[in-house]
Design an enzyme around this catalytic site. Sequence first.
Site, PDB file in Angstrom:
ATOM      1  CG  HIS A   2      -2.014  -1.043   1.122  1.00 44.19           C
ATOM      2  ND1 HIS A   2      -3.348  -0.751   1.093  1.00 44.19           N
ATOM      3  CD2 HIS A   2      -1.942  -2.399   1.009  1.00 44.19           C
ATOM      4  CE1 HIS A   2      -4.062  -1.873   0.982  1.00 44.19           C
ATOM      5  NE2 HIS A   2      -3.225  -2.882   0.943  1.00 44.19           N
TER       6      HIS A   2
ATOM      7  CG  ASP B  95      -4.890   1.874   2.397  1.00 48.22           C
ATOM      8  OD1 ASP B  95      -3.921   1.817   1.632  1.00 48.22           O
ATOM      9  OD2 ASP B  95      -5.661   0.907   2.618  1.00 48.22           O
TER      10      ASP B  95
END
Length: 482
Positions: free
Chosen positions: A20, A124
Amino acid sequence: MGRESCSLHIFFFPFLSHGHMIPTVDMAKLFASRGVKSTIVTTPVNASLISKAIGKSKTHNNNNIHIETIEFPCSKAGLPEGCENGDLIPSPDKFPLFFLATRLLQEPFEKLLLQHKPDCVVADVFFPWATDSASMVGIPRIVFNGTGLFSMCAIECMRLYEPQKNVSSDSEPFVIPNLPGEIKMLRTQLPPASITGETNPLTEFFKEANESEGECYGVVVNSFYELESVYADYSRNGLGRKAWLIGPLSLCNKDTEEKSQRGKDASIDENECLKWLDTKKPNSVVYICFGSIANFEDSQLREIALGLEASGQDFIWVVKNNKKEGESKEEWLLEGFEKRMEGTGLIIRGWAPQVLILGHQAIGAFVTHCGWNSTLEGVAAGVPMVTWPMGAEQFYNEKLVTEVLKIGVPVGVKKWARMDKVSVEWEAIEKAVKKIMVGEETEEMRMKANVLSQLANAAVENGGSSYSDLGALIHELLSLRH
Ligand code: UDP
């Protein structure tokens, strides 16, 4: 490069894992190159990795990229001190604790928001609470999901229709309802909880994350329109999601140094690696890597070694450091394997400069776990793939590669598994590697992969679809502010 804004300020808040953080850092660099002030918010341990990657960036406006740190109270969360990244979790049973502990970041994150007052938060998907944080200061929250639109649509259709509940056995395939392309799956390829119906704090966490995607201002996607146009249209028109496709993000890294500085320090000198590849013919080397987290049992590593040797192909194989504490030698390593493979195979223990390797003309195929970054990096490099999904959304990514794009062959995994428990036998590995490297369909797959690579590169150039989508997003955010 176009410079849409010299005053827009965006907070980028990646989840604490390489899969990520790497694309989010690329994304921050990309926004910065278009004149946006980009602040990456992360924890101290991750900040040191990120600042190295930014430091190497010559092609981007470094002055526009900033890092702000917030503390991750590991001991309060029951994790060892410094355990601030998925990569550092000592054992798989600690993952739930780690995921749930990230909620502790909300308070310090909101303090930073109040202090800096950015114009937007790109947070995120695993921080579902960030939508509330953003609305607290009256700014939009955009989700970064980390995967592509095909799998995002598939996940949403599965959530809405739960077709796995209508089959009576593990071997009975079902079609994902409403998803274009008649995609068939087995229920064993889904996370176990979606079959048993079990709920626990972690399943609730993922449920909340999925739902928050529908509630935010929109989704920014590491993909490009030409790759999954059907699913981009379906997401916008069928599911009513606002999505901007601005990738492949990895392509924002232009020179060797930048490409080799993504994530951790490479365990091999990049020039040595390139020199080794330079001695090989075009499309003659298989690259094998299973992302930043997956860690195999010794028995599985031995099967891979046997399969590679039997395939007769040259290879670069990335093995996460598998020497266990107290072991004097690596138990998985076959007797004499490395000696026999000298000149044929290169084993990288630890971290490989993946994008650099994939971009070398000697690479002919990629054996991948179908993490979305790896998948898209393979596409961007024009490399056909052997797909070996393990968990997360990787089984959907496999379908995209093998059935929609038709640039890969499955190794044949039928079971969603914990990352340490996968088992594929060497014969299947040999067969898949031969099929992708020297099989009847090799040339056709290679041609298709090449076309996609050209489209990927064109998408991020001035006037390309991703370039334009990024411009549209920046303009929209500016207009919101005014
Ligand atoms: N990666 C790398 N070297 C390695 C392993 C991984 O550079 O040895 C990078 C890879 O290029 C990709 C990311 O780490 O950008 C892994 O993300 P992915 O989504 O493929 O898988 P995950 O690690 O999240 O399972």
